[in-house]
Design a protein around this motif. Structure first.
Motif, PDB file in Angstrom:
ATOM      1  N   LEU A 140       0.730  -7.481   0.210  1.00  0.00           N
ATOM      2  CA  LEU A 140      -0.012  -6.339   0.738  1.00  0.00           C
ATOM      3  C   LEU A 140       0.641  -5.852   2.030  1.00  0.00           C
ATOM      4  O   LEU A 140       0.746  -4.651   2.279  1.00  0.00           O
ATOM      5  CB  LEU A 140      -1.478  -6.708   0.972  1.00  0.00           C
ATOM      6  CG  LEU A 140      -2.398  -5.530   1.297  1.00  0.00           C
ATOM      7  CD1 LEU A 140      -2.469  -4.547   0.136  1.00  0.00           C
ATOM      8  CD2 LEU A 140      -3.806  -6.003   1.630  1.00  0.00           C
TER       9      LEU A 140
ATOM     10  N   LEU B  44       3.743  -3.958   1.138  1.00  0.00           N
ATOM     11  CA  LEU B  44       3.350  -2.683   0.570  1.00  0.00           C
ATOM     12  C   LEU B  44       2.902  -1.737   1.684  1.00  0.00           C
ATOM     13  O   LEU B  44       3.245  -0.552   1.711  1.00  0.00           O
ATOM     14  CB  LEU B  44       2.197  -2.902  -0.425  1.00  0.00           C
ATOM     15  CG  LEU B  44       1.757  -1.681  -1.217  1.00  0.00           C
ATOM     16  CD1 LEU B  44       2.869  -1.206  -2.136  1.00  0.00           C
ATOM     17  CD2 LEU B  44       0.524  -2.013  -2.063  1.00  0.00           C
ATOM     18  N   TYR B  45       2.141  -2.284   2.620  1.00  0.00           N
ATOM     19  CA  TYR B  45       1.643  -1.527   3.772  1.00  0.00           C
ATOM     20  C   TYR B  45       2.814  -0.894   4.523  1.00  0.00           C
ATOM     21  O   TYR B  45       2.855   0.302   4.769  1.00  0.00           O
ATOM     22  CB  TYR B  45       0.843  -2.486   4.655  1.00  0.00           C
ATOM     23  CG  TYR B  45       0.433  -1.958   6.002  1.00  0.00           C
ATOM     24  CD1 TYR B  45      -0.550  -0.976   6.122  1.00  0.00           C
ATOM     25  CD2 TYR B  45       0.997  -2.462   7.161  1.00  0.00           C
ATOM     26  CE1 TYR B  45      -0.937  -0.518   7.362  1.00  0.00           C
ATOM     27  CE2 TYR B  45       0.608  -2.010   8.408  1.00  0.00           C
ATOM     28  CZ  TYR B  45      -0.351  -1.035   8.499  1.00  0.00           C
ATOM     29  OH  TYR B  45      -0.736  -0.578   9.727  1.00  0.00           O
TER      30      TYR B  45
ATOM     31  N   LYS C 216      -5.170   3.741  -3.371  1.00  0.00           N
ATOM     32  CA  LYS C 216      -3.998   3.402  -2.552  1.00  0.00           C
ATOM     33  C   LYS C 216      -4.340   3.198  -1.078  1.00  0.00           C
ATOM     34  O   LYS C 216      -3.610   2.534  -0.345  1.00  0.00           O
ATOM     35  CB  LYS C 216      -2.952   4.515  -2.655  1.00  0.00           C
ATOM     36  CG  LYS C 216      -2.245   4.551  -3.977  1.00  0.00           C
ATOM     37  CD  LYS C 216      -1.190   5.635  -3.938  1.00  0.00           C
ATOM     38  CE  LYS C 216      -0.591   5.832  -5.317  1.00  0.00           C
ATOM     39  NZ  LYS C 216       0.139   7.089  -5.431  1.00  0.00           N
TER      40      LYS C 216
ATOM     41  N   VAL D 281      -4.247  -0.177   1.180  1.00  0.00           N
ATOM     42  CA  VAL D 281      -3.141  -0.811   1.925  1.00  0.00           C
ATOM     43  C   VAL D 281      -3.420  -0.840   3.431  1.00  0.00           C
ATOM     44  O   VAL D 281      -2.787  -1.593   4.160  1.00  0.00           O
ATOM     45  CB  VAL D 281      -1.758  -0.138   1.689  1.00  0.00           C
ATOM     46  CG1 VAL D 281      -1.331  -0.249   0.247  1.00  0.00           C
ATOM     47  CG2 VAL D 281      -1.739   1.290   2.181  1.00  0.00           C
TER      48      VAL D 281
END
Ligand code: FES
Length: 148
Positions: free
Chosen positions: A4, A7-8, A110, A113
């Motif tokens: 995560l 992805l962030y 989305k 995130v």
């Protein structure tokens, strides 16, 4: 959790470099929002049709988090009713202030995130600047709003 975080980083970077809906709308309503801690500010433009967000965009200057959040916000609220958009802000606000535990991530898509922001309270204002501004635009508030 590491996934995560990666992805962030990736999402923030991507949206801050190439923000979506970064433009002015010729018609409709708008509001201005400031973060007094840093002076960053956005204008959010909104076109409503029968209480539904027909188009939404933003312009201004802000850090990577605020810009990415604004960009993703415009994508998330387009096509939503005023009530749905405000509810999404409430859910998002809960996510960035309290983290994952209490929020309903399913609604956020989305935007989930941004959960890592809850670990950095000063960044909450960055992540919510555009959202406060959107709320003011929806409510037709005059003048500028602040994250304080
Ligand atoms: Fe100004 Fe993030 S540092 S909005």
């Amino acid at each position: 959790m590491a996934d995560l975080r990666d992805l962030y980083q990736e999402v923030i970077l991507e949206h801050s470099k190439a923000p979506r809906n970064y433009r002015e709308l010729a018609s409709g309503q708008s509001a201005e929002g400031f973060n007094p801690l840093c002076g960053d500010h956005f204008t959010v433009f909104l076109k409503l049709e029968n209480d539904v967000v027909n188009d939404v965009s933003f312009q201004g200057s802000g850090c990577a988090i605020s810009k990415a959040s604004a960009s993703m916000m415009t994508q998330a609220v387009k096509g939503k009713s005023k009530t749905e958009a405000k509810k999404l802000f409430d859910t998002f606000h809960k996510l960035v202030t309290e983290g994952d535990a209490n929020g309903d991530r399913a609604d956020l898509g989305k935007l989930a995130v941004f959960s890592g922001v809850s670990e950095f309270p000063v960044r909450v204002k960055c992540a919510t600047l555009a959202w406060h501004t959107l709320k003011a635009a929806i409510e037709g508030k005059q003048g500028s709003v602040s994250t304080e």
